[in-house]
Scaffold this active site. Structure first.
Site, mmCIF file in Angstrom:
data_model
loop_
_atom_site.group_PDB
_atom_site.id
_atom_site.type_symbol
_atom_site.label_atom_id
_atom_site.label_comp_id
_atom_site.label_asym_id
_atom_site.label_seq_id
_atom_site.Cartn_x
_atom_site.Cartn_y
_atom_site.Cartn_z
ATOM 1 N N GLY A 62 0.833 -1.193 0.000
ATOM 2 C CA GLY A 62 0.000 0.000 0.000
ATOM 3 C C GLY A 62 0.865 1.240 0.000
ATOM 4 O O GLY A 62 2.062 1.176 0.333
ATOM 5 N N CYS A 89 5.264 -6.050 1.814
ATOM 6 C CA CYS A 89 5.543 -4.617 1.830
ATOM 7 C C CYS A 89 4.771 -3.935 2.968
ATOM 8 O O CYS A 89 5.083 -4.157 4.133
ATOM 9 C CB CYS A 89 5.239 -4.001 0.467
ATOM 10 S SG CYS A 89 5.943 -2.338 0.248
ATOM 11 N N TYR A 90 3.752 -3.120 2.692
ATOM 12 C CA TYR A 90 2.975 -2.493 3.756
ATOM 13 C C TYR A 90 2.395 -3.549 4.686
ATOM 14 O O TYR A 90 2.392 -3.366 5.911
ATOM 15 C CB TYR A 90 1.862 -1.635 3.156
ATOM 16 C CG TYR A 90 1.023 -0.887 4.189
ATOM 17 C CD1 TYR A 90 1.334 0.428 4.540
ATOM 18 C CD2 TYR A 90 -0.067 -1.494 4.806
ATOM 19 C CE1 TYR A 90 0.580 1.110 5.483
ATOM 20 C CE2 TYR A 90 -0.834 -0.822 5.749
ATOM 21 C CZ TYR A 90 -0.503 0.483 6.077
ATOM 22 O OH TYR A 90 -1.259 1.155 7.027
ATOM 23 N N HIS A 177 8.256 -7.282 -3.244
ATOM 24 C CA HIS A 177 7.007 -7.662 -3.917
ATOM 25 C C HIS A 177 7.218 -8.968 -4.697
ATOM 26 O O HIS A 177 7.662 -8.952 -5.847
ATOM 27 C CB HIS A 177 6.556 -6.556 -4.875
ATOM 28 C CG HIS A 177 6.009 -5.358 -4.177
ATOM 29 N ND1 HIS A 177 4.677 -5.230 -3.848
ATOM 30 C CD2 HIS A 177 6.620 -4.239 -3.724
ATOM 31 C CE1 HIS A 177 4.477 -4.082 -3.221
ATOM 32 N NE2 HIS A 177 5.649 -3.463 -3.130
ATOM 33 N N GLU A 179 4.990 -10.773 -5.973
ATOM 34 C CA GLU A 179 3.961 -10.950 -6.999
ATOM 35 C C GLU A 179 4.362 -10.413 -8.362
ATOM 36 O O GLU A 179 3.752 -10.759 -9.382
ATOM 37 C CB GLU A 179 2.642 -10.291 -6.554
ATOM 38 C CG GLU A 179 2.615 -8.776 -6.555
ATOM 39 C CD GLU A 179 3.131 -8.154 -5.261
ATOM 40 O OE1 GLU A 179 2.848 -6.969 -5.015
ATOM 41 O OE2 GLU A 179 3.849 -8.849 -4.504
ATOM 42 N N SER A 231 -21.917 -11.531 -27.132
ATOM 43 C CA SER A 231 -21.319 -10.384 -27.814
ATOM 44 C C SER A 231 -20.362 -10.817 -28.913
ATOM 45 O O SER A 231 -19.961 -10.003 -29.740
ATOM 46 C CB SER A 231 -20.558 -9.521 -26.802
ATOM 47 O OG SER A 231 -19.402 -10.202 -26.358
ATOM 48 N N GLY A 232 -19.975 -12.092 -28.894
ATOM 49 C CA GLY A 232 -18.977 -12.574 -29.830
ATOM 50 C C GLY A 232 -17.597 -12.633 -29.235
ATOM 51 O O GLY A 232 -16.681 -13.198 -29.833
ATOM 52 N N GLY A 233 -17.423 -12.055 -28.049
ATOM 53 C CA GLY A 233 -16.131 -12.084 -27.385
ATOM 54 C C GLY A 233 -15.913 -13.366 -26.606
ATOM 55 O O GLY A 233 -16.800 -14.223 -26.501
ATOM 56 N N VAL A 234 -14.724 -13.495 -26.033
ATOM 57 C CA VAL A 234 -14.347 -14.701 -25.296
ATOM 58 C C VAL A 234 -15.262 -14.916 -24.096
ATOM 59 O O VAL A 234 -15.764 -16.021 -23.860
ATOM 60 C CB VAL A 234 -12.885 -14.599 -24.822
ATOM 61 C CG1 VAL A 234 -12.502 -15.824 -24.010
ATOM 62 C CG2 VAL A 234 -11.952 -14.434 -26.012
ATOM 63 N N ASP A 235 -15.504 -13.859 -23.328
ATOM 64 C CA ASP A 235 -16.227 -14.003 -22.065
ATOM 65 C C ASP A 235 -17.655 -14.485 -22.279
ATOM 66 O O ASP A 235 -18.116 -15.421 -21.618
ATOM 67 C CB ASP A 235 -16.234 -12.666 -21.310
ATOM 68 C CG ASP A 235 -14.851 -12.076 -21.166
ATOM 69 O OD1 ASP A 235 -13.877 -12.852 -21.185
ATOM 70 O OD2 ASP A 235 -14.727 -10.848 -21.052
ATOM 71 N N SER A 236 -18.373 -13.847 -23.190
ATOM 72 C CA SER A 236 -19.762 -14.239 -23.412
ATOM 73 C C SER A 236 -19.843 -15.615 -24.059
ATOM 74 O O SER A 236 -20.762 -16.392 -23.786
ATOM 75 C CB SER A 236 -20.488 -13.199 -24.262
ATOM 76 O OG SER A 236 -19.956 -13.143 -25.568
ATOM 77 N N ALA A 237 -18.870 -15.942 -24.915
ATOM 78 C CA ALA A 237 -18.871 -17.259 -25.557
ATOM 79 C C ALA A 237 -18.667 -18.365 -24.526
ATOM 80 O O ALA A 237 -19.372 -19.393 -24.549
ATOM 81 C CB ALA A 237 -17.780 -17.318 -26.624
ATOM 82 N N LYS A 383 -9.066 -13.495 -17.058
ATOM 83 C CA LYS A 383 -9.234 -13.821 -18.478
ATOM 84 C C LYS A 383 -8.564 -15.130 -18.876
ATOM 85 O O LYS A 383 -9.151 -15.928 -19.612
ATOM 86 C CB LYS A 383 -8.677 -12.673 -19.328
ATOM 87 C CG LYS A 383 -8.760 -12.899 -20.827
ATOM 88 C CD LYS A 383 -10.182 -12.795 -21.355
ATOM 89 C CE LYS A 383 -10.622 -11.359 -21.419
ATOM 90 N NZ LYS A 383 -11.929 -11.199 -22.093
#
Length: 528
Positions: A62, A89-90, A177, A179, A231-237, A383
């Site tokens: 932070g 860290c914080y 960090h 990550e 929508s044709g995108g990855v997520d909706s498919a 994603k």
């Protein structure tokens, strides 16, 4: 309306967010280690944490100093819950100070690449790692004294206590960090904490997600009919295919052509997705409606909310049509499927103390009078996890591997009013950029490459010995792992030159192509 309750029965590793730039990245790294993670705000109480039955806690970094007035605090009773905890860290400094150690500002700062010395080679957290390694620091304060019962595991030239551990209580911390990729053994530290320190198996994977969500969807839906927003995108498919696996013909996918699509988008959805999944698909041509409501609108948030509202109105009309169709069998159409992802929720202000950066049309842009119960089987996922699930479900690589495309489409890639003429200009420029990136073999190198039309900006140019006064377009190639952070992609100059030459030669309204070289943060990936 949606809420922020995770749609999973997995016990989480909780990332406590102290306002960190990288809280989402920590959560992503935990999942890479095969452990399910969620983010909670630092304002959460010990009782609320206990109610989530977490398997581990990670305290994020932070921007504040732990001893400053108003600095983010965490209920100290959290440390009495008996949950394995890692401070970063914080979070490392907060843990030290709360448990009886000392944190001070000595005037010695460390930012960026730093050499860490690790004399203890058999600790749970750092065991087996090189005695000297490169780590990524970002701090002005430091732990001057470790709490009683903690062993010091690492130091740097400026920080005598750079890592510590209380093995008995399973409390660990590092000043750097782990990550971020810049820390040489960062992911190994996170995995050591989770698997060795907390004793957790690496059992979070796409197979488990599919099985769990199929069971939940069937229980939620019963015998009702369901509409899926395609929508044709990855997520909706992927969300549509996942729900179809659960309930089969009870699902009808609805593809709303809002007139804001890229070139060839509609044809790909109608041809490729239906052929691969067998889902029943209804296409709604709503371009005139959307453009009518967007006329004269230039504010980005207003655009997103209009597009979100009109999506729902289009689905409600389909709902009414399907209700009439289903009357004979007594069926009900109650549910709407959306491809909402975890970054959508976080950026729309639904994350752990996160500011509303922008309203995603399927989260913050939904109307208050929504007449559906929502099914969002992907809202806890990033994603790349969604892509893995899509491949398990057999979705063609042409769809599941495609670059992300926002639900509001080209409407948020036109800076200014959205008109049919401007959409046509942008659609052609975008198609050229995508074609050249594919021909150059760069589709898997970049996360996505938005092409942005600066519709309210004109620039002087010269073509054919004559003066032009055309639009600039912006190329925004970015590399990212989860869309929470991103860097601009260093495309080869010859590819950039070819894209620029083709756009200015083939799209007469454009006379200038510029390159956006800004990272996220401070910018977002999309311009609006």
């Amino acid at each position: 309306m949606t809420d922020n309750t995770p749609d999973t029965e997995q016990r989480p590793a909780l990332v406590v967010d102290f306002g960190a730039q990288y809280a989402q990245l920590i959560a992503r790294r935990v999942r890479e280690a095969g452990v399910y993670s969620e983010i909670v705000p630092h304002t959460v109480t010990a009782a609320e944490i206990a109610a989530k039955n977490p398997v581990a806690l990670i305290l994020s970094g932070g921007p504040s100093s732990v001893y400053e007035e108003g600095a983010p605090q965490l209920d100290p009773a959290v440390f009495d819950l008996g949950v394995p905890t890692l401070g970063i860290c914080y979070g490392f400094q907060y843990m030290a100070r709360t448990l009886g150690g000392e944190v001070a500002n000595t005037g010695l700062r460390e930012y960026g690449a730093t050499d860490a010395m690790i004399p203890v080679n058999d600790s749970t957290l750092l065991g087996g790692q090189p005695a000297e390694q490169n780590v990524w620091m970002s701090h002005g304060d430091q732990v001057a004294k470790a709490p009683e019962g903690f062993a010091v595991l690492a130091s740097t030239p400026a920080t005598p206590v750079a890592a510590f551990a209380d093995e008995q209580r399973r409390f660990y911390g590092v000043q750097w960090h782990p990550e971020v990729k810049h820390s040489d053994h960062g992911q190994e530290i996170i995995e050591n904490f989770l698997h060795k320190g907390a004793g957790l198996p690496a059992d979070w994977n796409s197979d488990n997600v599919i099985a769990e969500q199929v069971e939940r969807i069937r229980a939620q839906v019963g015998d009702a009919r369901v509409i899926s927003a395609m929508s044709g995108g990855v997520d909706s498919a992927v969300s549509t295919a996942l729900v179809h696996k659960a309930i089969g013909d009870q699902l009808t996918a609805v593809f709303v052509d809002h007139g804001l699509l890229r070139k060839g988008e509609r044809e790909q959805v109608e041809r490729d997705f239906v052929a691969a999944t067998g889902v029943r698909l209804i296409t709604v041509d709503a371009a005139d409606t959307f453009l009518g409501h967007l006329a004269g609108v230039t504010d980005p948030e207003t655009k997103r909310k209009i597009i979100g509202r009109e999506f729902i109105r289009a689905f409600e009309q389909v709902q009414r049509d399907l209700v009439e169709e289903a009357k004979a069998s007594g069926e009900k159409v109650r549910f709407l499927v959306q491809g909402t992802l975890y970054p959508d929720v976080v950026e729309s202000g639904g994350g752990a103390g996160t500011a509303n950066i922008k309203s995603h049309h399927n989260v913050g842009g939904l109307p208050d009078d929504l007449d559906f119960d929502l099914i969002e089987p992907l809202r806890t996922l990033f994603k790349d996890e969604v892509r893995a699930i899509g491949r398990e479900l057999g979705i063609p690589e042409a769809i599941v591997g495609r670059q992300p495309f926002p639900g509001p489409g080209l409407g948020i890639r036109i800076i200014g009013e959205v008109t049919r003429e401007r959409l046509d200009i942008l659609r052609e420029a975008d198609a050229i950029a995508r074609e050249e990136l594919t021909l150059a073999g760069l589709d898997q190198t970049i996360w996505q490459c938005p092409v942005v039309l600066l519709a309210d900006v004109r620039s002087v140019g010269v073509q054919g010995d004559g003066r032009t006064y055309g639009h600039p377009v912006v190329l925004r190639p970015v590399s990212s792992e989860d869309a929470m952070t991103a860097d601009w992609t260093r495309l080869p100059y010859d590819v950039l030159a070819k894209i620029s030459n083709r756009i200015t030669n083939e799209v007469s309204e454009v006379n200038r192509v510029v390159l956006d070289v800004t990272s996220k943060p401070p910018a977002t990936i999309e311009w609006e």
